[in-house]
Design a protein around this motif. Structure first.
Motif, PDB file in Angstrom:
ATOM      1  N   LEU A   1       0.862  -1.172   0.000  1.00  0.00           N
ATOM      2  CA  LEU A   1       0.000   0.000   0.000  1.00  0.00           C
ATOM      3  C   LEU A   1       0.902   1.227   0.000  1.00  0.00           C
ATOM      4  O   LEU A   1       1.924   1.255   0.705  1.00  0.00           O
ATOM      5  N   TYR A   2       0.532   2.247  -0.767  1.00  0.00           N
ATOM      6  CA  TYR A   2       1.392   3.423  -0.921  1.00  0.00           C
ATOM      7  C   TYR A   2       0.579   4.697  -0.727  1.00  0.00           C
ATOM      8  O   TYR A   2      -0.477   4.873  -1.336  1.00  0.00           O
ATOM      9  N   ILE A   3       1.094   5.591   0.104  1.00  0.00           N
ATOM     10  CA  ILE A   3       0.497   6.909   0.280  1.00  0.00           C
ATOM     11  C   ILE A   3       1.536   7.939  -0.148  1.00  0.00           C
ATOM     12  O   ILE A   3       2.622   8.024   0.440  1.00  0.00           O
ATOM     13  N   VAL A   4       1.212   8.714  -1.173  1.00  0.00           N
ATOM     14  CA  VAL A   4       2.133   9.722  -1.690  1.00  0.00           C
ATOM     15  C   VAL A   4       1.860  11.041  -0.970  1.00  0.00           C
ATOM     16  O   VAL A   4       0.763  11.604  -1.063  1.00  0.00           O
ATOM     17  N   LEU A   5       2.871  11.532  -0.262  1.00  0.00           N
ATOM     18  CA  LEU A   5       2.731  12.711   0.590  1.00  0.00           C
ATOM     19  C   LEU A   5       3.686  13.814   0.159  1.00  0.00           C
ATOM     20  O   LEU A   5       4.645  13.573  -0.581  1.00  0.00           O
ATOM     21  N   GLU A   6       3.413  15.012   0.637  1.00  0.00           N
ATOM     22  CA  GLU A   6       4.371  16.087   0.392  1.00  0.00           C
ATOM     23  C   GLU A   6       5.676  15.744   1.110  1.00  0.00           C
ATOM     24  O   GLU A   6       5.678  15.132   2.183  1.00  0.00           O
ATOM     25  N   LEU A   7       6.788  16.110   0.502  1.00  0.00           N
ATOM     26  CA  LEU A   7       8.096  15.860   1.098  1.00  0.00           C
ATOM     27  C   LEU A   7       8.427  17.022   2.035  1.00  0.00           C
ATOM     28  O   LEU A   7       8.568  18.161   1.591  1.00  0.00           O
ATOM     29  N   LEU A   8       8.532  16.710   3.312  1.00  0.00           N
ATOM     30  CA  LEU A   8       8.800  17.743   4.304  1.00  0.00           C
ATOM     31  C   LEU A   8      10.293  17.821   4.605  1.00  0.00           C
ATOM     32  O   LEU A   8      10.957  16.805   4.763  1.00  0.00           O
ATOM     33  N   THR A   9      10.798  19.024   4.661  1.00  0.00           N
ATOM     34  CA  THR A   9      12.183  19.232   5.071  1.00  0.00           C
ATOM     35  C   THR A   9      12.166  19.755   6.492  1.00  0.00           C
ATOM     36  O   THR A   9      11.373  20.631   6.832  1.00  0.00           O
ATOM     37  N   GLY A  10      12.994  19.215   7.323  1.00  0.00           N
ATOM     38  CA  GLY A  10      13.021  19.641   8.706  1.00  0.00           C
ATOM     39  C   GLY A  10      13.393  18.491   9.610  1.00  0.00           C
ATOM     40  O   GLY A  10      14.020  17.508   9.188  1.00  0.00           O
TER      41      GLY A  10
ATOM     42  N   VAL B   1       5.315  15.181  14.706  1.00  0.00           N
ATOM     43  CA  VAL B   1       5.285  16.572  14.252  1.00  0.00           C
ATOM     44  C   VAL B   1       6.628  16.900  13.612  1.00  0.00           C
ATOM     45  O   VAL B   1       7.679  16.641  14.199  1.00  0.00           O
ATOM     46  N   ILE B   2       6.585  17.446  12.406  1.00  0.00           N
ATOM     47  CA  ILE B   2       7.799  17.871  11.705  1.00  0.00           C
ATOM     48  C   ILE B   2       7.936  19.389  11.826  1.00  0.00           C
ATOM     49  O   ILE B   2       6.974  20.122  11.593  1.00  0.00           O
ATOM     50  N   LEU B   3       9.135  19.836  12.185  1.00  0.00           N
ATOM     51  CA  LEU B   3       9.421  21.263  12.313  1.00  0.00           C
ATOM     52  C   LEU B   3      10.393  21.709  11.230  1.00  0.00           C
ATOM     53  O   LEU B   3      11.471  21.123  11.074  1.00  0.00           O
ATOM     54  N   ASP B   4       9.982  22.714  10.473  1.00  0.00           N
ATOM     55  CA  ASP B   4      10.900  23.372   9.551  1.00  0.00           C
ATOM     56  C   ASP B   4      11.618  24.445  10.351  1.00  0.00           C
ATOM     57  O   ASP B   4      11.018  25.454  10.729  1.00  0.00           O
ATOM     58  N   LYS B   5      12.905  24.243  10.625  1.00  0.00           N
ATOM     59  CA  LYS B   5      13.641  25.131  11.525  1.00  0.00           C
ATOM     60  C   LYS B   5      13.846  26.529  10.943  1.00  0.00           C
ATOM     61  O   LYS B   5      14.091  27.479  11.673  1.00  0.00           O
ATOM     62  N   GLU B   6      13.726  26.666   9.630  1.00  0.00           N
ATOM     63  CA  GLU B   6      13.900  27.978   9.003  1.00  0.00           C
ATOM     64  C   GLU B   6      12.621  28.812   9.092  1.00  0.00           C
ATOM     65  O   GLU B   6      12.643  29.973   9.475  1.00  0.00           O
ATOM     66  N   THR B   7      11.493  28.194   8.722  1.00  0.00           N
ATOM     67  CA  THR B   7      10.225  28.930   8.736  1.00  0.00           C
ATOM     68  C   THR B   7       9.494  28.822  10.062  1.00  0.00           C
ATOM     69  O   THR B   7       8.527  29.554  10.306  1.00  0.00           O
ATOM     70  N   LYS B   8       9.933  27.873  10.918  1.00  0.00           N
ATOM     71  CA  LYS B   8       9.281  27.593  12.206  1.00  0.00           C
ATOM     72  C   LYS B   8       7.861  27.051  12.027  1.00  0.00           C
ATOM     73  O   LYS B   8       7.023  27.144  12.931  1.00  0.00           O
ATOM     74  N   LEU B   9       7.580  26.500  10.845  1.00  0.00           N
ATOM     75  CA  LEU B   9       6.261  25.933  10.575  1.00  0.00           C
ATOM     76  C   LEU B   9       6.223  24.472  11.013  1.00  0.00           C
ATOM     77  O   LEU B   9       7.134  23.690  10.708  1.00  0.00           O
ATOM     78  N   LEU B  10       5.157  24.108  11.715  1.00  0.00           N
ATOM     79  CA  LEU B  10       4.947  22.729  12.151  1.00  0.00           C
ATOM     80  C   LEU B  10       3.937  22.041  11.253  1.00  0.00           C
ATOM     81  O   LEU B  10       3.005  22.669  10.758  1.00  0.00           O
ATOM     82  N   LYS B  11       4.125  20.730  11.071  1.00  0.00           N
ATOM     83  CA  LYS B  11       3.115  19.926  10.375  1.00  0.00           C
ATOM     84  C   LYS B  11       2.926  18.611  11.119  1.00  0.00           C
ATOM     85  O   LYS B  11       3.893  17.897  11.411  1.00  0.00           O
ATOM     86  N   ILE B  12       1.660  18.300  11.411  1.00  0.00           N
ATOM     87  CA  ILE B  12       1.321  17.014  12.022  1.00  0.00           C
ATOM     88  C   ILE B  12       1.388  15.936  10.950  1.00  0.00           C
ATOM     89  O   ILE B  12       0.897  16.125   9.839  1.00  0.00           O
ATOM     90  N   ILE B  13       2.015  14.826  11.273  1.00  0.00           N
ATOM     91  CA  ILE B  13       2.144  13.715  10.338  1.00  0.00           C
ATOM     92  C   ILE B  13       1.507  12.451  10.930  1.00  0.00           C
ATOM     93  O   ILE B  13       1.049  12.447  12.067  1.00  0.00           O
TER      94      ILE B  13
END
Length: 302
Positions: free
Chosen positions: A98-107, A154-166
Motif C-alpha cells: 500500500l502506498y500513500i504519496v505525501l508532500e516531502l517535508l524538510t526539517g 510533528v515535523i518542524l521546519d527550523k527555518e520557517t518555524k512551521l509545524l506539520k502534524i504527520i
C-alpha cells in the motif's frame, strides 16, 4: 499466509536500485516505523519530490490492521487541507503493498529538536502550541480525531518555524458523541479515558497536546507512572507531578495546561476553546502583520 521468506524478500529493496510504482520512482529510505517505511520519490514529468509511505498489507496477522489504518489515513487526508497538517497527493496499491504519496517535508522531528535544545522557552513553545491547536481545531471541526498526537509525529521546519502534524494512521472519524473504544496511541501521551470501555472522542487529542507542551517546556516527556485503576477508570493520583519539572511559567500558560490536563474529558478544553484562550491569543499579537493576515485567511477557510 505469506511465508517469512516471501515477506522479507519483498521488503528488501536496495537504495541504489530504485523501484517504480505507477508513475512514481521510489528512491532512498528517509524514515522507518513499526509498520511502514517512507521513501523519497519522483514523479514522471514532475520536478517536485515526494515522500511515499509504504505499508506491507501481507504482514502476517497484522495485515488486516495495516489495511484498516491505511484506509483511515487516506480517508482523513482526502478530506483535509491545513498548513499544519501534512498533505496527501496520491495513493496506490499493489498485490502486496500500500502506498500513500505525501508532500516531502524538510526539517526535523519536533521531539529531536526539543531534546537537543533541552527544552524550549515559553515564547517558542507558545508559537508551536498555537499551530498545533489550530490544526487540531480544524481536524475536530471535520470530525477527525488523530489519536497519536506527540512531538514524534510533528515535523518542524527550523527555518520557517512551521509545524506539520504527520502520521494519521491511527486517526478515526468521530462525531460529537464519543464512541471510539479501540485502545491505541502512545502510552506516555494517552488520555486516561482511552482505557475506559464507555468510549472516547476528540478530547483525547487535547490531553495529548497538553503532554506535548509539557515536553516542549521541560525537554522530555513527563513520566506518568502515578496511574492507578479504580474500577474500570484510571485515576491520576498526583497530576501535579506533570508540572514538577517545568520552569517558571506565566499564569496564562499554567491555566492553559491545567485546562488541557483534566482527568475527565468533559472538563477538558476543546480545540475551538483553546484557540480563544488568552495564552494562544497572545501569540497572534506578537507575530508580524503578514503572518497574522495569513493565519486569519487560514481560519476563514476552515
Amino acid at each position: 499466509m505469506t511465508s517469512f521468506d516471501e515477506v522479507v524478500a519483498e521488503d528488501y529493496i536496495p537504495t541504489d536500485r530504485p523501484m517504480r510504482i505507477g508513475r512514481y520512482m521510489l528512491g532512498a529510505v528517509i524514515g522507518e516505523g513499526k509498520s511502514a517505511i517512507v521513501r523519497k520519490a519522483a514523479k514522471e514529468g514532475d520536478k517536485k519530490k515526494y515522500a511515499v509511505k509504504v505499508l506491507n498489507k501481507l504482514a502476517g496477522h497484522r495485515g488486516t490492521l495495516i489495511q484498516l489504518q491505511f484506509q483511515q489515513e487516506v480517508e482523513a487526508l482526502r478530506r483535509i487541507s491545513h498548513e499544519n497538517v501534512i498533505c496527501m497527493h496520491d495513493c496506490l496499491h499493489s498485490q502486496k503493498r500500500l502506498y500513500i504519496v505525501l508532500e516531502l517535508l524538510t526539517g526535523t522531528l519536533l521531539s529531536i529538536y526539543v531534546a537537543k535544545r533541552r527544552g524550549l522557552s515559553e515564547h517558542e513553545t507558545l508559537d508551536y502550541s498555537q499551530q498545533l491547536t489550530s490544526a487540531l481545531a480544524y481536524l475536530h471541526k471535520n470530525y477527525i480525531v488523530h489519536r497519536d498526537i506527540k512531538p514524534d509525529n510533528v515535523i518542524l521546519d527550523k527555518e520557517t518555524k512551521l509545524l506539520k502534524i504527520i502520521d494519521l494512521g491511527l486517526s478515526a472519524t468521530c462525531p460529537s458523541t464519543p464512541h471510539l473504544t479501540r485502545r491505541c496511541g502512545t502510552p506516555a501521551y494517552m488520555a486516561p479515558e482511552v482505557t475506559n470501555t464507555t468510549g472516547y472522542g476528540c478530547a483525547v487529542d487535547m490531553w495529548s497536546l497538553g503532554v506535548s507542551i509539557v515536553e516542549m517546556l521541560q525537554g522530555a516527556a513527563p513520566v506518568l507512572n502515578e496511574l492507578h485503576h479504580k474500577g474500570n477508570y484510571p485515576k491520576l493520583v498526583q497530576r501535579r507531578n506533570m508540572f514538577a519539572g517545568l520552569p517558571s511559567l506565566s499564569k496564562d500558560c499554567v491555566n492553559f495546561l491545567d485546562r488541557l490536563l483534566q482527568l475527565y474529558p468533559e472538563r477538558r478544553m476543546s480545540a475551538a476553546d483553546a484557540l480563544q484562550h488568552a495564552w494562544v491569543k497572545s501569540c497572534q499579537t506578537s507575530k508580524p502583520q503578514h503572518q497574522q493576515q495569513q493565519h486569519l485567511q487560514q481560519q476563514d477557510t476552515e
